[in-house]
Structures are given as structure tokens and as C-alpha cells.
Design a protein around this motif. Structure first.
Motif, mmCIF file in Angstrom:
data_model
loop_
_atom_site.group_PDB
_atom_site.id
_atom_site.type_symbol
_atom_site.label_atom_id
_atom_site.label_comp_id
_atom_site.label_asym_id
_atom_site.label_seq_id
_atom_site.Cartn_x
_atom_site.Cartn_y
_atom_site.Cartn_z
ATOM 1 N N ASP A 184 3.902 -15.026 -5.104
ATOM 2 C CA ASP A 184 4.752 -14.241 -4.213
ATOM 3 C C ASP A 184 3.840 -13.290 -3.455
ATOM 4 O O ASP A 184 2.820 -12.844 -3.989
ATOM 5 C CB ASP A 184 5.766 -13.438 -5.051
ATOM 6 N N HIS A 185 4.199 -12.984 -2.221
ATOM 7 C CA HIS A 185 3.406 -11.994 -1.480
ATOM 8 C C HIS A 185 3.313 -10.702 -2.268
ATOM 9 O O HIS A 185 2.290 -10.027 -2.285
ATOM 10 C CB HIS A 185 4.073 -11.690 -0.121
ATOM 11 N N THR A 186 4.429 -10.371 -2.913
ATOM 12 C CA THR A 186 4.473 -9.074 -3.612
ATOM 13 C C THR A 186 3.500 -9.024 -4.788
ATOM 14 O O THR A 186 3.011 -7.957 -5.143
ATOM 15 C CB THR A 186 5.897 -8.789 -4.101
ATOM 16 N N LEU A 211 0.350 -8.054 -3.248
ATOM 17 C CA LEU A 211 0.407 -6.644 -2.832
ATOM 18 C C LEU A 211 0.188 -5.737 -4.045
ATOM 19 O O LEU A 211 -0.521 -4.734 -3.971
ATOM 20 C CB LEU A 211 1.758 -6.339 -2.177
ATOM 21 N N ARG A 212 0.805 -6.106 -5.150
ATOM 22 C CA ARG A 212 0.639 -5.281 -6.358
ATOM 23 C C ARG A 212 -0.810 -5.295 -6.838
ATOM 24 O O ARG A 212 -1.347 -4.280 -7.248
ATOM 25 C CB ARG A 212 1.552 -5.791 -7.478
ATOM 26 N N LYS A 256 -2.794 -3.217 -4.590
ATOM 27 C CA LYS A 256 -2.475 -1.804 -4.817
ATOM 28 C C LYS A 256 -3.290 -1.255 -6.001
ATOM 29 O O LYS A 256 -3.691 -0.092 -6.008
ATOM 30 C CB LYS A 256 -0.977 -1.678 -5.105
ATOM 31 N N ILE A 292 -2.584 0.513 -0.144
ATOM 32 C CA ILE A 292 -2.122 -0.333 0.955
ATOM 33 C C ILE A 292 -1.585 0.604 2.033
ATOM 34 O O ILE A 292 -0.619 1.343 1.819
ATOM 35 C CB ILE A 292 -1.022 -1.304 0.494
ATOM 36 N N LEU A 293 -2.243 0.588 3.176
ATOM 37 C CA LEU A 293 -1.844 1.509 4.237
ATOM 38 C C LEU A 293 -0.711 0.923 5.062
ATOM 39 O O LEU A 293 0.248 1.616 5.403
ATOM 40 C CB LEU A 293 -3.042 1.811 5.141
ATOM 41 N N SER A 294 -0.840 -0.348 5.365
ATOM 42 C CA SER A 294 0.140 -0.935 6.254
ATOM 43 C C SER A 294 0.109 -2.451 6.115
ATOM 44 O O SER A 294 -0.894 -3.017 5.677
ATOM 45 C CB SER A 294 -0.242 -0.558 7.694
ATOM 46 N N SER A 295 1.209 -3.095 6.482
ATOM 47 C CA SER A 295 1.204 -4.554 6.490
ATOM 48 C C SER A 295 2.090 -5.066 7.616
ATOM 49 O O SER A 295 3.097 -4.436 7.950
ATOM 50 C CB SER A 295 1.678 -5.109 5.144
ATOM 51 N N PHE A 337 9.818 -4.182 -3.097
ATOM 52 C CA PHE A 337 10.321 -5.547 -3.215
ATOM 53 C C PHE A 337 9.705 -6.223 -4.436
ATOM 54 O O PHE A 337 8.507 -6.124 -4.665
ATOM 55 C CB PHE A 337 9.898 -6.367 -1.984
ATOM 56 N N ALA A 338 10.543 -6.917 -5.178
ATOM 57 C CA ALA A 338 9.982 -7.715 -6.271
ATOM 58 C C ALA A 338 9.568 -9.074 -5.733
ATOM 59 O O ALA A 338 8.669 -9.711 -6.248
ATOM 60 C CB ALA A 338 11.012 -7.888 -7.378
ATOM 61 N N THR A 339 10.250 -9.507 -4.682
ATOM 62 C CA THR A 339 9.875 -10.780 -4.063
ATOM 63 C C THR A 339 10.046 -10.688 -2.548
ATOM 64 O O THR A 339 11.007 -10.081 -2.052
ATOM 65 C CB THR A 339 10.702 -11.964 -4.617
ATOM 66 N N SER A 340 9.141 -11.329 -1.845
ATOM 67 C CA SER A 340 9.237 -11.323 -0.388
ATOM 68 C C SER A 340 10.399 -12.193 0.084
ATOM 69 O O SER A 340 10.812 -12.127 1.232
ATOM 70 C CB SER A 340 7.928 -11.814 0.230
ATOM 71 N N GLU A 400 4.703 1.910 -2.739
ATOM 72 C CA GLU A 400 3.404 1.355 -3.130
ATOM 73 C C GLU A 400 2.855 0.334 -2.144
ATOM 74 O O GLU A 400 1.660 0.093 -2.099
ATOM 75 C CB GLU A 400 3.520 0.716 -4.517
ATOM 76 N N PHE A 401 3.741 -0.282 -1.377
ATOM 77 C CA PHE A 401 3.279 -1.319 -0.463
ATOM 78 C C PHE A 401 2.975 -0.773 0.937
ATOM 79 O O PHE A 401 2.689 -1.543 1.857
ATOM 80 C CB PHE A 401 4.314 -2.444 -0.350
ATOM 81 N N GLY A 402 3.075 0.522 1.102
ATOM 82 C CA GLY A 402 2.771 1.120 2.397
ATOM 83 C C GLY A 402 3.816 0.786 3.439
ATOM 84 O O GLY A 402 4.963 0.426 3.126
ATOM 85 N N LYS A 403 3.389 0.878 4.707
ATOM 86 C CA LYS A 403 4.332 0.646 5.809
ATOM 87 C C LYS A 403 4.421 -0.856 6.092
ATOM 88 O O LYS A 403 3.403 -1.513 6.302
ATOM 89 C CB LYS A 403 3.853 1.390 7.056
ATOM 90 N N ILE A 404 5.653 -1.378 6.055
ATOM 91 C CA ILE A 404 5.862 -2.802 6.318
ATOM 92 C C ILE A 404 6.419 -2.944 7.729
ATOM 93 O O ILE A 404 7.430 -2.333 8.063
ATOM 94 C CB ILE A 404 6.822 -3.403 5.266
ATOM 95 N N SER A 405 5.738 -3.706 8.558
ATOM 96 C CA SER A 405 6.133 -3.793 9.969
ATOM 97 C C SER A 405 6.311 -5.235 10.417
ATOM 98 O O SER A 405 5.750 -6.158 9.825
ATOM 99 C CB SER A 405 5.055 -3.152 10.856
#
Lengths: 712, 94
Positions: A203-205, A208-209, A212, A217-220, B46-49, B79-84
Motif C-alpha cells: 500500500d502507498h501508506t 509513507l509510514r 516517516k 514527510i513534507l509533502s506528497s 490513511f490506513a490505505t490509499s 504524519e504523511f504531511g501535505k497531500i496534494s
């Protein structure tokens, strides 16, 4: 690749890493200031952490993370781990092994020492931090102004243009760069994960974890353009073709790249973003991007076409992408040992078929030079393939020996003895199957040497004029077609009389039996035999050496013991070179064909009558260049018949076994041949004179002689 | 993991993939009655995207639905920062 397959790979790779941790820590204890060793250890732990977290093994991930922090502390400074720290490291490895088992078996809870170890990590780091807090230096972006880092990360013009084209990103990058301290870098990670992402358990998350845990993580930026409307959406399919992540971290690209170890190369890309403030261009900022595939660098296998080396203006200041030279480029593949065994069997059959061809009378009668030449070529190629396949199974015994360092360390501490392990011949290659099976017997024998072999206390040794520190030796070498592994000690030696007496008491021998020293010492490997007055918790239960003997015999090997009182003992494990194919000399006796392993043969000859002697009650001898060799008549020892052919009319094969040289009397020599060993089954397995059977080229079946069993 | 309060569906961000599948099945037949999707709980990531793509998919299917989390083109997670993402991505091109 499905999740189970990935998990299988993870378990295999993690096991390898965990197995090496012990060795690396012990080596680090020997050379605490060796940063390469420390980095090696750190890399293993770091990889383990990343992959554990990827698979949701949180307990393992959390524990290894704590351990990694400790190692990272030592990596970052001049401080070196002391003995008490090494103790913590080794305890941690034990816990890692246990947690790993918990995770793969899905057992709930954590091992007993789990929390103690984590506390020990925390205490160690806190203690260290308190002592070095004042040394920390903070830095600001202004510091960057004074550095000409543009030369370090200079790009080709076209590449710079390409990056500058995405003006939104570059302005963001500038903004993000301003938040960095001097020790931090900015990484741009692009994930282009396949649509079966979720089905693979990823998973992407998850990434990310993991990221982290290595920084902030500043931005995505998520490409959500491919997400379909609700009626077309399958939530178990990934519709996000790319995610661009900006990470602020103190770690380097290689370390971050390990997080993505289980992804395909094309599924991720990591770039380091840096910035140059040029005075001459009146603060006009020019961005340069250093880019490389982290995986490529980490694994150092081969350069990717898209990762071409950057042009640099000042090569001495440049951080060049290292590409291995052609000579360094070696790649490896992992092969299922089952497949290797199948290949091995097939080659065995090929050898038989080739022998059949070479021996076929009709073919041999063809007087065509081309046919004969082709058969000869085929024979050479077959032999080449056979040797190469054989070599696939051969591995140095080094890793097994290295593992014994930990055994020595732990055992010597338990019994409060000072012990030095001396290893030699660790590059000796041995069949992989045997390496795996040797580990446990060696552990027991090393423990036995420390517990029983060496004197009870260093003072006892001093009283005998020896060093306080006992020596335990581990040595491997080739001898007479065998691999020999010696486990020696310079301790008190085996008390022959004590062993003999104990064997009598236990009814293992009778009083009228005449036993050589070697035979008496061999009694200590009988089941239930122990002369230890006090049973310790590391050996002396009286079952271990028997198990050792059985394990070695299962490998068609044997254990021989030499010992001298107050000088020490030596246990020699003799093993065949390989378990599958041998080079043999075919001989005839009483009309039957037998195979003598060529490696045991010294020479063969037809003796002159003058050199054959008979000694009353001791049998026949042949005087070969002033050496008296006992003659073993093959037909008599195998009870084929009662014929007594004249020695001078027969052929003698001089062979060598552990008891020395002797001459095997046969009717004739047939020739040399490679044969595939076939086991004899239960009916014939008790015959000490025979070690196996083989199908010959002409389809005939022949027995392989066990040279050890022919003459004692 | 989710509950419906009149025309407002409240969800939490920490739902797993199985919950997202369940949520999709739940919402698909009720989409026309739902006016807003709110987020319960704070400080969670998010636990999952898969949930993010589900929310975007809902927005594409029913542009008028109010999803405060997706207002603007970004949101910030602890924790995941800014999501754009870009605004165009919320338009269904299919």
C-alpha cells in the motif's frame, strides 16, 4: 508475485540477515573501531527493519528499529562499542531470532526479554546522548550559501532544463529546501506502483509510514487522474499511477532505497534535491538534481541506462555515481536447492548414458575417426558439465566456522573460562548439504571442548604451566579424498583409564577386549556415556556426542579422536567430498566388478614374487619400496569364494585409509569411470566393506568399496 | 468505521482495505441520498490509499457531494504531511 511468495522470499532473506548478525557483532567486538564492520551490521539491521515493516511484522519492526538506533549512534561518532554494549547487541540478536519466529508463526505476545532489550537500547542511547549533547551543532540554510555545492550535483544542460520545466515543483522544492538543517537532505521519491499493489499486500501508506520513520514527510503529490467513477471502481485495484513524495531526512539515498527493496526497479525512483545560490547571478537560483536509482547503488549490480554519470566541473569535489568496473560486476541468482538436486540427478544420468556410449562395443567398432572424436568430445563436455554442477553445491565452510565464535563466547562465559578460538582452513569447500548438517554437531563439539576439554579454571592451567587462556581450534582441510574438520583443544586430555573403567562398569565392553587408544576414546561417543562428574548446562548430558556421531555417520562420515593427557584432545570429523558422484577405478574379483574410489588409490601394480611375504599369523605383505603393505584379498574379505590366486599373478591396488596404506588384491583392473552413487537400501547397508552401488556404462551394477572398511 | 447520519456519511481514515470494499458497496447504492461525507476523529492518517481513491471516485461520480477533506486541492495529515493533487483530477474524463 503473490503475497505468500513475497513472504517466503522475506523469510528466506531475513533468516540470512539474522544468521549473519551474530558473526558481524562478534567480529565487531574484535575490531570495535572498524566502521566498515559497523556499517555492514547496520545495513543488515536496517534492511531487516524495512522488510519487517513492509510485511506488517510490527513487533519485529519495532524491536529492530530500537537496535538500529543504537547502531546508528555508533556509526555517527567516534565512540566505539565496549564489551557490555556487545553483550546488549548479542542479546538483541537472540531476541530478534525469537520475535522472528513469533512473527512467522503468528504467535501472540513477545519474547520474555523483548522489553528488557528495548529498555537497554533506550538507556544506552540516553546515556550516550547525555554525555555528548554539548557537541551537537545546529545549522541553518544560510550555511548553504557559503558552499559551492553546485559543482557536486552539476547536471548536463539538457537535464537541468528538463527539471526546470516543471516550475511548480521547483518552486516547491526551493521552499522545502529552506526547512532543512545542515545535516538533512531533501529526497524526492516517486512511486509508480502497479495496479495489483493491494493484492500484493502493499500500500502507498505502508511506504509513507516507513519513510516517516526515516525522516519527515513534507509533502506528497498524488496523480488521481486515473481514478474511475464509482460504478467502475474496484477498491482492491490501484488507480494511482504515481505519487511524488518529498522527504526531509538525515539518511542517505541508499538507506532510504532499502525501504523499497521488495518493489520492482521500475516502481520507484529516488532523487536528492539540492540547491545552489550563486552570487554572480544575483540570487538567481538554479536547481540541480542529483538522481540515481537507489537500488542500483545498493546492490551494486549493474548500471541502468537512464542513470548516466553526470558531467562534473570539479571532479575532486564531485559526488560521483559509482559504477562497478567490468571485473567487479558479478551477479547472483538464488536457486531452489530442490532444483539443484534435480539438476544433479540429471547430470548423474547423463554421466551414465555417456559411459554407456563410450563403452558400447558396436560404437567402438566403428572405425570412423569423426564418430570416435565426437564421442571423445562428448565425454569431455560431460565431465566439464559434471564438474561445474558439482561446484554449484560446494560452498566454503567459513560461515559455519564464523558462527562458532558466538558459541565459544557464550560457552566460555557460562563456565567462566578464558578461551581463544583459532580458525583455519575456512575457505575449504564442502557440499552445501553437509554444511547445513554440520552446524549442530560442531556446536556440540565446541561446547564439549570448552566444558570438558579445557581445565576447570585458568588457575588449573597455570599450575600446569599453560596459558590462562585455553585454545580451541577449528580447522578444515582435504585429505585422501575426504574433508577433515578438526576440533581441538589444549586442555587436560581424555583420561583413557577413566573412560575404560566407565565403559566396563556400564557393560559397554568386556574385560577381555583389547582396545586401542582410539577405540577407547571412541567409547565416549556411545549413547549415554559421560565421564563428567558434574553435568553442566552446556554439555555433559551424555547424549550429545552420540547424536554428533549419528549425524556425522548419516553424512557417510566418521569421527576419530586423539588425545594426550594434559596436552589436549582432537576430534576429527571425516566426510566424503560430495554425496553424489565419485571417480572410481573398476576392478574385477571372482568375476564380479567393484569400484574403488580413485581418491583412495595411491597406485596399482603387479608384484614380483620376491617382494611378497607371509608372516606367521599376521597374513600376507608386499614390500613396496621398503614399505610393508598388508595384502587384503578382495574375494576373501567379501566372501565371494575361497580361491587363493597367487599374489604375483594378480594385481595389487595400493589404497590408503585412516589406518594407513594397504594393498587390495584383485584379478584385474578394468578402467577408470565416473559413477553416480546409489544407496544400497537397508538390506546391504550394514556391510562395512561397501559404501554404495552404481550403474556402469554397460548397464551392469557394481558395488562401491568402502576403503575404510576393508582394512582396520 | 462508517456511519450514516441522515444525509451525512461519516467515515474514519484508518479503515483497512476490507472496510473500503465494504464502504464502496454500501455507498454505491445510496450515493444519490448522500450529500456529505465527513471524517470522524482527528490526527489519524490513511490506513490505505484505496480510501483516498474511493473518495475521489465518489467526487467524480457526484461532483456536488460535499467532502470537506477534498475541498481545495490538498489536505494535511499528521504524519504523511501535505497531500496534494490537481483540480483537474477531480473531473471525470471517462
Amino acid at each position: 508475485m503473490d503475497k505468500e511468495k513475497l513472504k517466503e522470499i522475506f523469510i528466506e532473506e531475513a533468516s540470512e540477515i539474522i544468521e549473519k548478525l551474530d558473526i558481524e557483532i562478534i567480529n565487531l567486538e574484535e575490531k570495535p573501531d572498524d566502521k566498515d564492520l559497523l556499517n555492514e551490521l547496520f545495513r543488515g539491521v536496517h534492511t531487516l527493519k524495512g522488510s519487517a515493516n513492509s510485511f506488517g511484522f510490527k513487533r519485529l519492526g519495532e524491536f529492530v528499529h530500537g537496535f538500529e538506533d543504537v547502531l546508528d549512534y555508533y556509526r555517527g561518532g567516534d565512540d566505539v562499542p565496549q564489551r557490555e554494549h556487545i553483550d546488549i547487541f548479542l542479546d538483541a540478536v537472540d531476541v530478534i531470532k525469537e520475535v522472528f519466529e513469533y512473527e512467522i508463526n503468528d504467535t501472540s505476545g513477545v519474547p520474555d526479554r523483548y522489553q528488557d532489550c528495548i529498555d537497554a537500547f533506550r538507556n544506552l542511547i540516553n546515556a550516550k546522548k547525555n554525555s555528548s549533547e554539548s557537541d551537537e551543532v545546529s545549522a541553518t540554510l544560510d550555511d548553504l550559501d557559503s558552499k559551492d555545492i553546485s559543482s557536486e550535483f552539476a547536471l548536463d544542460d539538457d537535464e537541468t532544463t528538463k527539471e526546470q520545466g516543471s516550475s511548480n515543483v521547483t518552486s516547491l522544492q526551493k521552499e522545502l529546501l529552506r526547512s532543512l538543517s545542515e545535516t538533512e537532505i531533501l529526497l524526492k521519491i516517486v512511486l509508480t506502483l502497479d495496479d495489483d499493489l493491494y493484492l500484493r499486500g502493499q500500500d502507498h501508506t505502508i511506504f509513507l509510514r516507513l519513510l516517516k520513520s526515516e525522516g519527515v514527510i513534507l509533502s506528497s503529490f498524488w496523480d488521481l487522474s486515473k481514478v474511475p467513477p464509482l460504478n467502475e471502481l474496484d477498491p482492491q485495484k490501484n488507480y494511482i499511477p504515481s505519487v511524488e513524495i518529498y522527504l526531509k531526512t538525515t539518511k542517505d539515498i541508499e538507506e532510504i532505497g532499502e525501504i523499497f527493496e521488495y518493489l520492482e526497479d521500475y516502481e520507484y525512483k529516488i532523487e536528492e534535491i539540492s540547491i545552489n545560490f550563486s552570487d554572480e547571478e544575483e540570487n538567481k537560483e538554479e536547481e540541480k538534481v542529483k538522481e540515481k536509482s537507489a537500488k542500483e547503488e545498493v546492490k551494486n549490480i549493474e548500471s541502468q541506462p537512464q542513470a548516466k554519470p553526470r558531467k562534473t566541473q570539479k571532479s575532486e569535489n564531485s559526488q560521483e555515481i559509482k559504477t562497478p568496473s567490468a571485473s567487479q560486476q558479478r551477479s547472483f541468482v538464488k536457486i531452489d536447492t530442490l532444483k539443484l538436486d534435480e539438476l544433479f540427478d540429471s547430470v548423474g544420468e547423463l554421466v551414465i548414458a555417456q559411459n554407456f556410449l563410450a563403452e558400447n562395443e558396436k560404437i567402438n567398432n566403428i572405425k570412423d575417426e569423426n564418430v570416435l572424436k565426437t564421442i571423445e568430445t562428448l565425454s569431455k563436455i560431460t565431465r566439464l558439465i559434471q564438474n561445474r554442477v558439482m561446484s554449484l553445491r560446494m560452498v566454503p565452510i567459513r560461515d559455519t566456522f564464523e558462527k562458532m565464535k558466538r558459541v565459544v563466547r557464550d560457552s566460555s562465559r557460562k563456565v567462566k573460562k578464558e578461551v581463544k578460538l583459532i580458525i583455519s582452513g575456512e575457505d575449504t569447500e564442502i557440499d552445501k548439504t553437509m554444511v547445513d548438517a554440520l552446524s549442530d554437531p560442531l556446536i556440540h563439539m565446541i561446547r564439549n571442548a570448552i566444558d570438558h576439554g579445557l581445565e576447570a579454571t585458568p588457575e588449573d592451567r597455570e599450575a600446569k604451566g599453560k596459558n590462562r587462556e585455553g585454545e580451541v581450534g577449528l580447522r578444515a582441510y582435504h585429505k585422501g579424498g575426504n574433508i577433515v574438520i578438526e576440533i581441538s583443544d589444549d586442555g587436560r586430555g581424555i583420561n583413557r583409564d577413566k573412560v575404560y573403567k566407565k565403559a566396563l562398569e556400564r557393560g559397554l565392553i568386556s574385560e577381555d577386549e583389547e582396545l586401542s587408544d582410539s577405540q577407547v576414546f571412541g567409547l565416549i561417543m556411545q549413547a549415554g556415556f559421560s565421564t563428567a562428574d558434574k553435568i553442566s548446562d552446556i554439555s555433559g548430558r551424555g547424549v550429545g556426542l552420540d547424536v554428533v556421531r549419528s549425524s556425522i555417520e548419516a553424512l557417510r562420515g566418521k569421527v576419530e579422536i586423539e588425545s594426550k593427557l594434559d596436552k589436549g584432545s582432537k576430534f576429527c570429523i571425516l566426510l566424503p567430498l560430495t554425496l553424489a558422484i565419485i571417480d572410481g577405478m573398476l576392478v574385477k574379483s571372482s568375476g564380479e566388478t567393484f569400484i574403488i574410489p580413485t581418491l583412495s588409490i595411491v597406485e596399482s601394480f603387479r608384484p614380483h614374487e620376491d617382494i611378497v611375504h607371509t608372516a606367521q599369523g599376521q597374513g600376507e605383505f608386499v614390500n613396496l619400496r621398503d614399505e610393508l603393505l598388508p595384502i587384503v584379498r578382495l574375494n576373501r574379505i567379501l566372501e565371494l569364494d575361497n580361491n587363493n590366486p597367487k599374489v604375483c599373478e594378480s594385481t595389487l591396488v595400493c589404497a590408503e585409509n585412516e589406518n594407513g596404506r594397504f594393498a587390495i588384491l584383485v584379478d584385474e583392473l578394468v578402467g577408470r569411470q565416473q559413477v553416480v552413487i546409489k544407496t544400497l537400501g537397508k538390506t546391504l547397508s550394514h556391510l562395512k566393506e561397501v559404501s554404495g552401488g552404481a550403474v556402469l556404462g554397460n548397464g551392469e551394477i557394481a558395488l562401491i568399496l568402502n576403503v575404510e572398511g576393508l582394512y582396520n | 468505521m462508517f456511519n450514516i447520519d441522515g444525509e451525512v456519511l461519516n467515515i474514519t481514515l484508518d479503515m483497512g482495505l476490507d472496510d473500503v470494499v465494504e464502504l464502496k458497496n454500501f455507498i454505491e447504492s445510496r450515493l444519490e441520498y448522500i450529500d456529505e461525507i465527513g471524517i470522524d476523529g482527528s490526527g489519524k492518517d490513511f490506513a490505505t490509499s484505496s480510501l483516498l481513491q474511493l473518495l475521489i471516485s465518489i467526487k467524480k461520480s457526484k461532483p456536488e457531494i460535499k467532502i470537506p477533506l477534498l475541498e481545495g486541492c490538498n489536505f494535511e495529515l499528521k504524519e504523511f504531511g501535505k497531500i496534494s493533487w490537481t483540480e483537474e483530477e477531480l473531473v471525470d474524463n471517462g
